[in-house]
Design an enzyme around this catalytic site. Structure first.
Site, mmCIF file in Angstrom:
data_model
loop_
_atom_site.group_PDB
_atom_site.id
_atom_site.type_symbol
_atom_site.label_atom_id
_atom_site.label_comp_id
_atom_site.label_asym_id
_atom_site.label_seq_id
_atom_site.Cartn_x
_atom_site.Cartn_y
_atom_site.Cartn_z
ATOM 1 N N LYS A 1 -14.295 -20.188 31.274
ATOM 2 C CA LYS A 1 -14.586 -21.071 32.419
ATOM 3 C C LYS A 1 -16.030 -20.934 32.867
ATOM 4 O O LYS A 1 -16.612 -21.893 33.372
ATOM 5 C CB LYS A 1 -13.614 -20.797 33.572
ATOM 6 C CG LYS A 1 -12.203 -21.293 33.254
ATOM 7 C CD LYS A 1 -11.417 -21.720 34.479
ATOM 8 C CE LYS A 1 -10.114 -22.364 34.033
ATOM 9 N NZ LYS A 1 -9.213 -22.725 35.105
ATOM 10 N N LYS B 1 -6.368 -25.365 23.150
ATOM 11 C CA LYS B 1 -5.161 -25.725 23.907
ATOM 12 C C LYS B 1 -5.320 -27.038 24.679
ATOM 13 O O LYS B 1 -6.433 -27.393 25.075
ATOM 14 C CB LYS B 1 -4.733 -24.578 24.843
ATOM 15 C CG LYS B 1 -5.486 -24.481 26.140
ATOM 16 C CD LYS B 1 -4.714 -23.682 27.201
ATOM 17 C CE LYS B 1 -5.403 -23.874 28.546
ATOM 18 N NZ LYS B 1 -4.652 -23.507 29.704
ATOM 19 N N LYS C 1 -5.658 -29.830 31.203
ATOM 20 C CA LYS C 1 -5.775 -31.009 32.066
ATOM 21 C C LYS C 1 -7.222 -31.342 32.380
ATOM 22 O O LYS C 1 -7.530 -32.446 32.787
ATOM 23 C CB LYS C 1 -4.925 -30.912 33.340
ATOM 24 C CG LYS C 1 -4.925 -29.631 34.125
ATOM 25 C CD LYS C 1 -4.057 -29.813 35.394
ATOM 26 C CE LYS C 1 -3.087 -28.710 35.708
ATOM 27 N NZ LYS C 1 -3.583 -27.387 35.951
#
Ligand code: ATP
Ligand code: LTN
Length: 329
Positions: A114, A196, A199
């Site tokens: 992130k 993966k 969203k």
């Protein structure tokens, strides 16, 4: 002695749930309600580790709560609440932060991923986020934590923090176990089957959102990246097909062998359409229920207010004990 095991899990209100969230996490949550004492939380405090528009976060939080109910979480059977409504989470976070090592947090792969994704906002909350998550779990003396495979490392850290606290201050926390479903623990991106499904992916074709209409879902599956082979079989190196077969199995209950037989002699095109149709049909009732719940704001508010009260009465007990153990007057 408590008679049922305690389950806790959370999901961030950072947008509509994906097929990955659903198959990897939320769908399992609904099944567990029959057998365990379940506590499910919309993790809005976790969400602000990444920049959020306040109005959008408020809306997404309410929508995520409605979506939980639409997916089958029953507020009569389980405790369903919004994290920021229970102040114990913020308080426990501090106590546990002082039993967590800087080095441990530096090893978290999600932090690394992130911070690469948001290089202009590597805030301290993003770094200490696993401590907040440990608090979520330990406050309720949870035995099992159902999550997708991507959260396993955070859970291992939670166990380490709990064990360390218990050793330093005397037994308090139950040591939680991860509960990772067998099928669909990791649903992959339809455009890059080695990463993966997420969203926050920038490519809308990579991801199926569970409220999307049938045509969109089928179109996205038809565009899914596969390989140059033509035979539907589960094998190493066939990441795209493996992912589609995993998804198909998760929504139809068919094994890989059954699927291979079903599509024997047929091409990828037929298979992709069949996966799209099966997924869309599986999700249709959720869309209908979501429309009903999200139109009834008063009911949603009643549910989350009661949920927060129940959650707080359990969490407050653990927090008080932790305060006493560390020596707060
Ligand atoms: P973001 O893209 O904002 O990081 P996310 O899609 O990863 O979000 P989370 O709110 O972080 O979603 O995760 C909610 C739950 O869904 C977690 O238990 C997580 O393990 C699970 N999950 C998320 N993505 C997948 C996936 N692709 N496959 C299986 N499980 C998943
Ligand atoms: N960090 C998780 C969401 C989450 C969670 C939790 C999961 C917050 N608190 C406690 C399990 C238990 C995520 O981003 N998927």
């Amino acid at each position: 002695m408590k008679d049922k095991k305690i389950i806790l899990s959370g999901i961030q209100p950072t947008g509509t749930f994906t097929l990955g969230n659903y198959i990897g996490a939320v769908r399992n949550w609904t099944k567990l309600q029959e057998e365990f004492d379940c506590i499910y939380m919309i993790a809005n405090m976790h969400a602000i580790t990444v920049r959020q528009d306040p109005a959008a976060l408020r809306k997404n939080t309410a929508n995520a709560y409605a979506l939980l109910l639409a997916c089958g979480i029953d507020p009569e059977k389980s405790i369903a609440f919004i994290q920021s409504h229970n102040r114990c989470h913020a308080e426990m976070n501090w106590v546990l932060a002082c039993s967590t090592q800087f080095g441990e947090l530096s090893r978290m792969t999600q932090f690394k991923a992130k911070s690469e994704k948001h290089p202009d906002d590597i805030n301290a909350g993003l770094f200490t986020y696993p401590v907040l998550m440990a608090g979520d779990i330990l406050l309720y003396q949870s035995d099992l934590v159902p999550v997708g495979a991507d959260q396993k490392q955070h859970l291992e850290l939670t166990r380490d923090i709990a064990q360390r606290f218990n050793q330093k201050y005397g037994e308090l926390f139950t040591i939680p176990e991860p509960y990772i479903g067998e099928t669909g623990a990791r649903v992959m991106s339809l455009q890059d089957p080695t990463s993966k499904m997420s969203k926050s992916d920038e490519n809308p074709n990579a991801c199926i959102f569970i409220l999307e209409d049938k045509d969109t879902i089928i179109r996205k599956f038809r565009r899914a990246v596969t390989d140059s082979d033509t035979c539907v079989r589960f094998a190493e190196g066939k990441d795209g097909i493996n992912n589609l077969m995993t998804i198909y199995s998760a929504v139809t209950g068919k094994t890989m062998d059954e699927t291979e037989r079903e599509f024997d002699g047929k091409g990828y095109g037929d298979f992709k359409t069949a996966v799209g149709e099966a997924v869309a049909d599986h999700l249709a009732p959720i869309r209908e229920r979501y429309a009903q719940f999200s139109a009834d704001k008063a009911y949603l508010e009643k549910c989350w207010t009661e949920g927060a009260q129940k959650a707080e009465s359990i969490a407050r007990r653990t927090l008080s004990k932790a305060y006493r153990k560390v020596g707060f007057n």
